[in-house]
Design a protein around this motif. Structure first.
Motif, PDB file in Angstrom:
ATOM      1  N   PRO A 159      56.459-163.110  38.625  1.00 30.56           N
ATOM      2  CA  PRO A 159      56.780-162.026  37.691  1.00 30.56           C
ATOM      3  C   PRO A 159      55.592-161.615  36.826  1.00 30.56           C
ATOM      4  O   PRO A 159      54.783-162.458  36.407  1.00 30.56           O
ATOM      5  N   GLU A 160      55.520-160.321  36.540  1.00 29.60           N
ATOM      6  CA  GLU A 160      54.376-159.749  35.833  1.00 29.60           C
ATOM      7  C   GLU A 160      54.169-160.376  34.458  1.00 29.60           C
ATOM      8  O   GLU A 160      53.028-160.604  34.032  1.00 29.60           O
ATOM      9  N   GLY A 161      55.262-160.638  33.740  1.00 27.98           N
ATOM     10  CA  GLY A 161      55.125-161.215  32.405  1.00 27.98           C
ATOM     11  C   GLY A 161      54.426-162.561  32.422  1.00 27.98           C
ATOM     12  O   GLY A 161      53.665-162.893  31.502  1.00 27.98           O
ATOM     13  N   ILE A 162      54.687-163.357  33.454  1.00 32.05           N
ATOM     14  CA  ILE A 162      54.044-164.670  33.587  1.00 32.05           C
ATOM     15  C   ILE A 162      52.560-164.501  33.877  1.00 32.05           C
ATOM     16  O   ILE A 162      51.704-165.197  33.306  1.00 32.05           O
ATOM     17  N   ILE A 163      52.230-163.568  34.754  1.00 34.86           N
ATOM     18  CA  ILE A 163      50.828-163.315  35.106  1.00 34.86           C
ATOM     19  C   ILE A 163      50.042-162.846  33.884  1.00 34.86           C
ATOM     20  O   ILE A 163      48.914-163.303  33.634  1.00 34.86           O
ATOM     21  N   LYS A 164      50.630-161.938  33.105  1.00 35.18           N
ATOM     22  CA  LYS A 164      49.947-161.415  31.919  1.00 35.18           C
ATOM     23  C   LYS A 164      49.690-162.513  30.897  1.00 35.18           C
ATOM     24  O   LYS A 164      48.643-162.528  30.227  1.00 35.18           O
TER      25      LYS A 164
ATOM     26  N   ASN B 293      45.565-175.408  30.319  1.00 36.24           N
ATOM     27  CA  ASN B 293      46.416-174.921  29.238  1.00 36.24           C
ATOM     28  C   ASN B 293      46.948-173.511  29.488  1.00 36.24           C
ATOM     29  O   ASN B 293      48.087-173.198  29.138  1.00 36.24           O
ATOM     30  N   ALA B 294      46.134-172.654  30.081  1.00 33.54           N
ATOM     31  CA  ALA B 294      46.586-171.280  30.339  1.00 33.54           C
ATOM     32  C   ALA B 294      47.785-171.272  31.279  1.00 33.54           C
ATOM     33  O   ALA B 294      48.686-170.430  31.144  1.00 33.54           O
ATOM     34  N   VAL B 295      47.811-172.194  32.243  1.00 35.52           N
ATOM     35  CA  VAL B 295      48.956-172.298  33.145  1.00 35.52           C
ATOM     36  C   VAL B 295      50.179-172.798  32.383  1.00 35.52           C
ATOM     37  O   VAL B 295      51.306-172.353  32.626  1.00 35.52           O
ATOM     38  N   GLN B 296      49.975-173.707  31.443  1.00 37.55           N
ATOM     39  CA  GLN B 296      51.101-174.179  30.633  1.00 37.55           C
ATOM     40  C   GLN B 296      51.670-173.047  29.782  1.00 37.55           C
ATOM     41  O   GLN B 296      52.896-172.934  29.620  1.00 37.55           O
ATOM     42  N   TYR B 297      50.805-172.198  29.229  1.00 34.15           N
ATOM     43  CA  TYR B 297      51.286-171.047  28.467  1.00 34.15           C
ATOM     44  C   TYR B 297      52.099-170.104  29.362  1.00 34.15           C
ATOM     45  O   TYR B 297      53.138-169.568  28.954  1.00 34.15           O
ATOM     46  N   ALA B 298      51.624-169.904  30.591  1.00 31.96           N
ATOM     47  CA  ALA B 298      52.368-169.064  31.532  1.00 31.96           C
ATOM     48  C   ALA B 298      53.729-169.682  31.850  1.00 31.96           C
ATOM     49  O   ALA B 298      54.737-168.969  31.980  1.00 31.96           O
TER      50      ALA B 298
ATOM     51  N   TRP C  36      50.564-172.100  41.557  1.00 31.72           N
ATOM     52  CA  TRP C  36      50.142-172.351  40.181  1.00 31.72           C
ATOM     53  C   TRP C  36      50.091-173.836  39.855  1.00 31.72           C
ATOM     54  O   TRP C  36      49.405-174.245  38.925  1.00 31.72           O
ATOM     55  N   ARG C  37      50.833-174.638  40.571  1.00 31.69           N
ATOM     56  CA  ARG C  37      50.910-176.087  40.412  1.00 31.69           C
ATOM     57  C   ARG C  37      51.290-176.490  38.993  1.00 31.69           C
ATOM     58  O   ARG C  37      50.484-176.984  38.214  1.00 31.69           O
ATOM     59  N   ILE C  38      52.571-176.256  38.686  1.00 39.60           N
ATOM     60  CA  ILE C  38      53.080-176.634  37.382  1.00 39.60           C
ATOM     61  C   ILE C  38      54.545-177.071  37.505  1.00 39.60           C
ATOM     62  O   ILE C  38      55.343-176.406  38.169  1.00 39.60           O
ATOM     63  N   GLY C  39      54.822-178.207  36.926  1.00 43.29           N
ATOM     64  CA  GLY C  39      56.170-178.749  36.886  1.00 43.29           C
ATOM     65  C   GLY C  39      56.219-179.766  35.769  1.00 43.29           C
ATOM     66  O   GLY C  39      55.327-179.812  34.906  1.00 43.29           O
ATOM     67  N   CYS C  40      57.222-180.602  35.755  1.00 42.63           N
ATOM     68  CA  CYS C  40      57.305-181.621  34.717  1.00 42.63           C
ATOM     69  C   CYS C  40      58.230-182.751  35.158  1.00 42.63           C
ATOM     70  O   CYS C  40      59.044-182.590  36.069  1.00 42.63           O
ATOM     71  N   ALA C  41      58.076-183.883  34.496  1.00 41.99           N
ATOM     72  CA  ALA C  41      59.022-184.993  34.621  1.00 41.99           C
ATOM     73  C   ALA C  41      59.699-185.154  33.274  1.00 41.99           C
ATOM     74  O   ALA C  41      59.047-185.053  32.224  1.00 41.99           O
ATOM     75  N   VAL C  42      61.006-185.373  33.285  1.00 38.38           N
ATOM     76  CA  VAL C  42      61.772-185.534  32.048  1.00 38.38           C
ATOM     77  C   VAL C  42      62.713-186.733  32.193  1.00 38.38           C
ATOM     78  O   VAL C  42      63.109-187.087  33.301  1.00 38.38           O
ATOM     79  N   GLY C  43      63.061-187.330  31.066  1.00 38.87           N
ATOM     80  CA  GLY C  43      64.027-188.421  31.116  1.00 38.87           C
ATOM     81  C   GLY C  43      63.575-189.661  30.368  1.00 38.87           C
ATOM     82  O   GLY C  43      63.024-189.569  29.264  1.00 38.87           O
ATOM     83  N   ASN C  44      63.767-190.817  30.983  1.00 44.50           N
ATOM     84  CA  ASN C  44      63.524-192.107  30.345  1.00 44.50           C
ATOM     85  C   ASN C  44      62.131-192.168  29.704  1.00 44.50           C
ATOM     86  O   ASN C  44      61.120-191.988  30.374  1.00 44.50           O
ATOM     87  N   LYS C  45      62.094-192.431  28.405  1.00 44.37           N
ATOM     88  CA  LYS C  45      60.830-192.354  27.674  1.00 44.37           C
ATOM     89  C   LYS C  45      59.816-193.409  28.131  1.00 44.37           C
ATOM     90  O   LYS C  45      58.604-193.161  28.104  1.00 44.37           O
ATOM     91  N   ASP C  46      60.283-194.575  28.535  1.00 42.45           N
ATOM     92  CA  ASP C  46      59.353-195.609  28.996  1.00 42.45           C
ATOM     93  C   ASP C  46      58.722-195.215  30.332  1.00 42.45           C
ATOM     94  O   ASP C  46      57.528-195.449  30.563  1.00 42.45           O
ATOM     95  N   MET C  47      59.537-194.611  31.215  1.00 37.91           N
ATOM     96  CA  MET C  47      59.000-194.149  32.492  1.00 37.91           C
ATOM     97  C   MET C  47      58.017-192.997  32.283  1.00 37.91           C
ATOM     98  O   MET C  47      56.982-192.931  32.956  1.00 37.91           O
ATOM     99  N   ILE C  48      58.335-192.091  31.357  1.00 36.86           N
ATOM    100  CA  ILE C  48      57.427-190.979  31.056  1.00 36.86           C
ATOM    101  C   ILE C  48      56.106-191.525  30.509  1.00 36.86           C
ATOM    102  O   ILE C  48      55.018-191.064  30.889  1.00 36.86           O
ATOM    103  N   ALA C  49      56.177-192.524  29.637  1.00 35.32           N
ATOM    104  CA  ALA C  49      54.961-193.115  29.070  1.00 35.32           C
ATOM    105  C   ALA C  49      54.121-193.790  30.150  1.00 35.32           C
ATOM    106  O   ALA C  49      52.887-193.657  30.173  1.00 35.32           O
ATOM    107  N   SER C  50      54.776-194.487  31.062  1.00 39.10           N
ATOM    108  CA  SER C  50      54.047-195.173  32.135  1.00 39.10           C
ATOM    109  C   SER C  50      53.415-194.169  33.098  1.00 39.10           C
ATOM    110  O   SER C  50      52.278-194.357  33.547  1.00 39.10           O
ATOM    111  N   LEU C  51      54.140-193.097  33.408  1.00 41.04           N
ATOM    112  CA  LEU C  51      53.572-192.056  34.258  1.00 41.04           C
ATOM    113  C   LEU C  51      52.383-191.413  33.562  1.00 41.04           C
ATOM    114  O   LEU C  51      51.350-191.130  34.196  1.00 41.04           O
ATOM    115  N   GLY C  52      52.497-191.196  32.252  1.00 44.30           N
ATOM    116  CA  GLY C  52      51.372-190.655  31.499  1.00 44.30           C
ATOM    117  C   GLY C  52      50.171-191.590  31.507  1.00 44.30           C
ATOM    118  O   GLY C  52      49.022-191.148  31.628  1.00 44.30           O
TER     119      GLY C  52
END
Length: 387
Positions: A47-52, A275-280, A247-263
């Motif tokens: 979508p155009e709004g995401i590209i802009k 960061n520009a992709v995160q803003y999009a 664009w290669r953007i997604g996320c993992a959500v859920g158990n905080k200990d698993m998120i911390a270990s993945l981080g």
């Protein structure tokens, strides 16, 4: 010089979609007009709004330095807002979400975070190949959980060998499902939580197709199940919902200990999503209802085109109101591979043999709806004429 690949790399089966791409390129190099219904890569523009939004933020010098592997606060807040609006699930943006280079990256890397050599991982069959590939790379052992049409492709948790369940360290699940397009209810997710608690198993839910549906019933999140954050995480991808595969953007959500270990793992192997992709992505998530509904009107039409053709030629298929795929049975007398080869040879159309997703995919094939209407119509007519 001869360079010896690692044992793990040599043990990997050929990656399905890379092999499909080789077939397509070879045909086209021979001057053949091949149409691919094999790979789920949306043809609809982002979508155009995401590209802009990307363009604006890419011009900001503040975004030209290394991003954090843990992600921008504003991106994580937008994920939390999306989960509350879409699923009525509370996500703590500081501890329960981390950005990924697409869900595929997270699914592969979570094995390195938790799996040691010889650990068992429970994987659906048929399923997305990366569940198995990530397990192999980490040195784990795969135990397949059959998904059968007679059960609407819902995993039979009672059918899992109790001895394996007690030893297993992780389980992958995926609804709405690739490749079958099956959808599960909250009751199944709740049974998964109970199973995981009983056997001390980490649950990883791949929710890449949450917003691709055509009926009134919206697919759920695994995190809708009571106790789900105690046992696992969910991978969410913007690729299919917003036509952002590149664009290669997604996320993992859920158990905080698993998120911390993945981080912890990610800080050592990558430098974070641009960061520009995160803003999009923030722009996409803020407007998920508009963008997803626009897409779903297109995919609904294409699904109806495809199932109508299958009805005409007498090929049975799984009835579904979700995902960008149609899962169908091969005609009598064929295997998955022989039928895919027949369609390629006689119609110059690529379909994906079900056996490529596991032994329980034998006897089926998958059609992807990610091709413009006119080409999809032509591909379907070619298949019909060839048969």
């Amino acid at each position: 010089m001869k360079f010896e690949e690692s044992r793990r790399l040599k043990e990997l089966p050929p990656y399905l979609f890379a092999e499909i791409d080789k077939i397509i390129q070879k045909k086209r190099s021979e001057g053949i007009d091949v149409i691919s219904l094999g790979i789920g890569d949306p043809d609809i523009p982002t979508p155009e709004g995401i590209i802009k939004e990307l363009q604006k933020e890419a011009e900001n010098p503040e975004n030209h330095q290394y991003p954090s592997s843990y992600g921008m606060d504003s991106f994580k807040e937008s994920v939390a807002d999306y989960y509350m609006q879409r699923f009525n699930v509370y996500i703590d943006p500081q501890t329960e979400v981390i950005p990924l280079f697409g869900a595929k990256e997270g699914i592969a890397n979570i094995a390195y975070v938790y799996i040691d050599s010889g650990d068992y991982v429970l994987i659906p069959d048929p399923s997305y190949p990366v569940y198995n590939i990530g397990t192999i790379f980490a040195g784990g052992l795969t135990y397949t959980m059959p998904m059968e049409e007679k059960n609407d492709y819902i995993i039979d948790l009672d059918g899992i060998d109790p001895a394996i369940a007690r030893k297993a360290k992780m389980m992958h699940i995926n609804y709405p499902n690739n490749p079958t397009s099956a959808v599960c209810g909250l009751d199944f997710f709740e049974r998964v939580v109970e199973f995981a608690e009983k056997n001390n198993i980490i649950v990883c839910h791949d929710n890449a197709y949450a917003d691709t549906y055509f009926g009134e019933t919206k697919p759920l999140s695994f995190l809708n199940a009571k106790g789900s954050k105690e046992v696992g995480i969910e991978f969410y991808s913007l690729s299919k919902t917003f036509n952002m595969t590149g664009w290669r953007i997604g996320c993992a959500v859920g158990n905080k200990d698993m998120i911390a270990s993945l981080g912890k793992y990610k800080t050592n192997v990558d430098s974070g999503v641009f960061n520009a992709v995160q803003y999009a992505a923030i722009e996409a998530l803020k407007n998920y209802e508009k963008y997803s509904s626009d897409n779903n009107l297109i995919y609904k039409k294409r699904r109806e085109m495809t199932t109508s053709m299958l009805d005409d030629i007498g090929i049975d298929y799984y009835r579904s109101d979700a995902t960008i795929y149609v899962w169908a049975k091969v005609p009598r007398g064929h295997t998955s591979k022989s039928f895919a080869q027949l369609v390629l040879d006689k119609a110059d159309v690529v379909i994906t043999p079900g056996s490529a997703y596991g032994k329980h995919g034998e006897g089926y094939f998958r059609i992807s709806l990610t091709i413009e209407d006119s080409r999809l119509k032509e591909a379907l007519e070619r298949i019909k004429n060839a048969l």
